[in-house]
Design an enzyme around this catalytic site. Sequence first.
Site, short mmCIF file in Angstrom:
data_model
loop_
_atom_site.label_atom_id
_atom_site.label_comp_id
_atom_site.label_asym_id
_atom_site.label_seq_id
_atom_site.Cartn_x
_atom_site.Cartn_y
_atom_site.Cartn_z
CG ASN A 273 4.04 6.22 2.67
OD1 ASN A 273 3.73 5.66 1.62
ND2 ASN A 273 4.24 7.50 2.73
N PRO B 144 0.77 -1.23 0.00
CG PRO B 144 0.16 -0.82 2.24
CD PRO B 144 0.91 -1.79 1.37
CB THR B 145 4.25 2.21 1.09
OG1 THR B 145 5.07 1.42 0.22
CG2 THR B 145 4.05 1.49 2.40
CB CYS B 146 3.73 6.73 -1.73
SG CYS B 146 2.04 7.06 -1.35
CG ASP B 147 9.49 2.86 -1.88
OD1 ASP B 147 9.83 2.39 -3.00
OD2 ASP B 147 10.30 3.16 -1.01
#
Length: 376
Positions: free
Chosen positions: A366, A322-325
Amino acid sequence: MNKRIARFLTDNSPETPCLVVDLDVIAEAYASLCRHLPLARVYYAVKANPAPAIVAMLECKGANFDVASRGEIELCLQNGVTAERLSFGNTIKKEKDISFAYEAGLRLFAFDSQHELEKLARSAPGAQVFCRILVDCQGAEWPLSRKFGCAPGMAIDLLRRARELGLDPYGVSFHVGSQQTDLGQWDGAVGAAARMFSLLAEADIDLRMVNIGGGFPAHYSAEVPAIERYAQAVMAAITRHFGNHLPEIIVEPGRSLVGDAGVIQSEVVLISQKGCDDDRRWVYLDVGKFNGLAETMDESIKYRIATPGRGGRCGPVILAGPTCDSADILYEKADYRLPLGLQVGDKVEILAAGAYTASYASIGFNGFAPIRTYCI
Ligand SMILES: *Cc1c(COP(=O)(O)O)cnc(C)c1O
């Protein structure tokens, strides 16, 4: 899927993602290993899953513990483990942590270099020390090579030096790599250890212990040999190389004790496609590389995945966290397939996820909290 875990999930509907660990499964894996390797002393590698309930249960069963830091030592002591059941197995220790361990009563330490030996001589005088040797880790799904161990020739010099420094040169250790699928790997390593025993005997140093490390498997997507075959391979190697003069044997299982005992329950956050002519679905879960699934790095560990209540035809997916990475993609090359009817909000279960998951989670990258563990 384990019935007790399934019941816990139904009865409690915990917030996802979470890891649910069945202590009975760990107790059974521990008993089975003791049965199959009756001559070995078992040291649980705490890093695989440091949940206090696991440490306390294994303490009651009589296990010993392989610890790597002051934090893991304190965890064990707080859960009733006495210091003589602890082995400080990390070859990279701060001297003040060695002092702490020694004052707490630990007397068994690993090393693989001259400087570490000098730290031990100063801060753990007279302790039993064992030297870790390099092995190549071929066949392991999660190798532990290169970073740890030294060549056997150097290990011989260091063990001699250990005695000059007033330490007790106790033995040799190695780790053939985690989730090792090639049973032949123990033979070469045990052979190298046995040669060190003979060469050092000529210098009047009697090593007594071989530490065969971890490497025994959990059950992921690929089939692995049964635990008894691992035990047979290890004992065959030891008798082949040591004959009638069997050394004391230490084994340090992590993954094989706790891996199969845990299930991560997660939820589908989003399903999307990247273009009209690309039929692969991207499935984003609420668990990813930073909150539990670090061992999907390079797609090394391939977990079995279940979608309870959702059957039917399956199609290819790319699984992501789910993270922005963008490193937070779990499986893209491995051919994972999930039901075509999968919906946002569905539960997705990551099976055999008891080892190296919760203990590898970041503290909240995050804003995603580390995964919560329930021991039942
Ligand atoms: C991590 C580790 C283990 C456990 O290895 P598994 O493959 O999980 O059984 C054992 N010994 C040492 C020194 C380790 O660092």
